[in-house]
Design a protein around this motif. Structure first.
Motif, mmCIF file in Angstrom:
data_model
loop_
_atom_site.group_PDB
_atom_site.id
_atom_site.type_symbol
_atom_site.label_atom_id
_atom_site.label_comp_id
_atom_site.label_asym_id
_atom_site.label_seq_id
_atom_site.Cartn_x
_atom_site.Cartn_y
_atom_site.Cartn_z
ATOM 1 N N UNK A 1 4.487 -31.838 -34.010
ATOM 2 C CA UNK A 1 3.050 -31.578 -33.928
ATOM 3 C C UNK A 1 2.741 -30.568 -32.817
ATOM 4 N N UNK A 2 3.358 -30.760 -31.650
ATOM 5 C CA UNK A 2 3.134 -29.834 -30.525
ATOM 6 C C UNK A 2 3.650 -28.439 -30.872
ATOM 7 N N UNK A 3 4.806 -28.382 -31.509
ATOM 8 C CA UNK A 3 5.415 -27.117 -31.929
ATOM 9 C C UNK A 3 4.454 -26.350 -32.842
ATOM 10 N N UNK A 4 3.895 -27.050 -33.820
ATOM 11 C CA UNK A 4 3.002 -26.414 -34.799
ATOM 12 C C UNK A 4 1.671 -25.990 -34.183
ATOM 13 N N UNK B 1 6.674 -19.921 -29.224
ATOM 14 C CA UNK B 1 8.008 -19.809 -29.807
ATOM 15 C C UNK B 1 7.999 -18.972 -31.082
ATOM 16 N N UNK B 2 7.480 -17.780 -30.978
ATOM 17 C CA UNK B 2 7.437 -16.875 -32.137
ATOM 18 C C UNK B 2 8.853 -16.630 -32.660
ATOM 19 N N UNK C 1 5.252 -34.697 -19.324
ATOM 20 C CA UNK C 1 5.596 -33.273 -19.333
ATOM 21 C C UNK C 1 5.204 -32.493 -20.574
ATOM 22 N N UNK C 2 4.997 -33.188 -21.692
ATOM 23 C CA UNK C 2 4.665 -32.517 -22.952
ATOM 24 C C UNK C 2 5.645 -31.375 -23.259
ATOM 25 N N UNK C 3 6.937 -31.686 -23.403
ATOM 26 C CA UNK C 3 7.930 -30.631 -23.646
ATOM 27 C C UNK C 3 7.700 -29.900 -24.961
ATOM 28 N N UNK C 4 7.998 -28.601 -24.926
ATOM 29 C CA UNK C 4 7.883 -27.771 -26.121
ATOM 30 C C UNK C 4 8.947 -26.680 -26.053
#
Length: 189
Positions: free
Chosen positions: A21-24, A30-31, A62-65
């Motif tokens: 979800x965070x990625x999207x 992260x192009x 931290x909400x890593x992405x």
């Protein structure tokens, strides 16, 4: 302190949903990277301990992405991308030596000690500046960053924040700690 560094299947599934979800929602970070490739790497049997580390990053705020892919190794690079320094990693000094040097009012931990326990690396100044190109982070807080040995040998440590549309890097005694200062980590998978 020994940890069980494996997540239960339900925990792993929940973490993967959060990360997807965070990625999207943050594609600008992260192009050119496809979630299916990241997901496959995260699900690899070789990465169970790293998945645990990602969960620790998440658990502590931290909400890593994903912020990049290492072109030499193919590893995906995750940074803590929470708007402010991770909440459950604040009020800590820089490292174990600083923690031991305090005779009174010791903080609960150190940035370097926590990062080691979590299986992650504290961001360097270069990495911190790169993160700030992906958004504005630490506009109300600050984060310890990897300190050059010469500065650390003299008793100091460095931290950074984002104010007045700029990244500022400052110094402090390594044993100091503040409610608004934590640290951000990085993990390669």
């Amino acid at each position: 302190m020994e940890h069980n560094r494996n997540l239960l299947p339900e925990e792993a599934g929940k973490l993967l949903l959060i990360l997807k979800s965070r990625f999207e929602k943050n594609m600008i970070r992260h192009k050119g990277i496809d979630w299916a490739d990241v997901h496959a790497k995260l699900n690899s049997k070789d990465n169970t301990q790293k998945l645990w580390s990602l969960n620790e990053m998440e658990r502590t705020g931290g909400e890593p992405d994903v912020i990049a892919q290492d072109q030499k190794t193919g590893e995906y690079i995750f940074y803590d991308c929470s708007a402010e320094s991770p909440k459950d990693r604040r009020s800590i000094c820089y490292d174990e030596d600083a923690l031991e040097s305090r005779k009174e009012h010791k903080p609960k931990n150190s940035a370097i000690g926590m990062a080691k326990d979590m299986g992650i690396q504290i961001l360097s100044e270069e990495e911190y500046r790169y993160l700030q190109k992906l958004g504005h982070f630490d506009t109300k807080t600050s984060s310890w960053i990897k300190t050059p040995e010469k500065i650390r040998e003299l008793g100091g440590a460095i931290f950074a924040d984002f104010r007045y549309d700029n990244v500022f890097v400052y110094h402090n005694g390594a044993e100091s700690y503040y409610a608004a200062r934590g640290f951000r980590g990085a993990l390669k998978i």
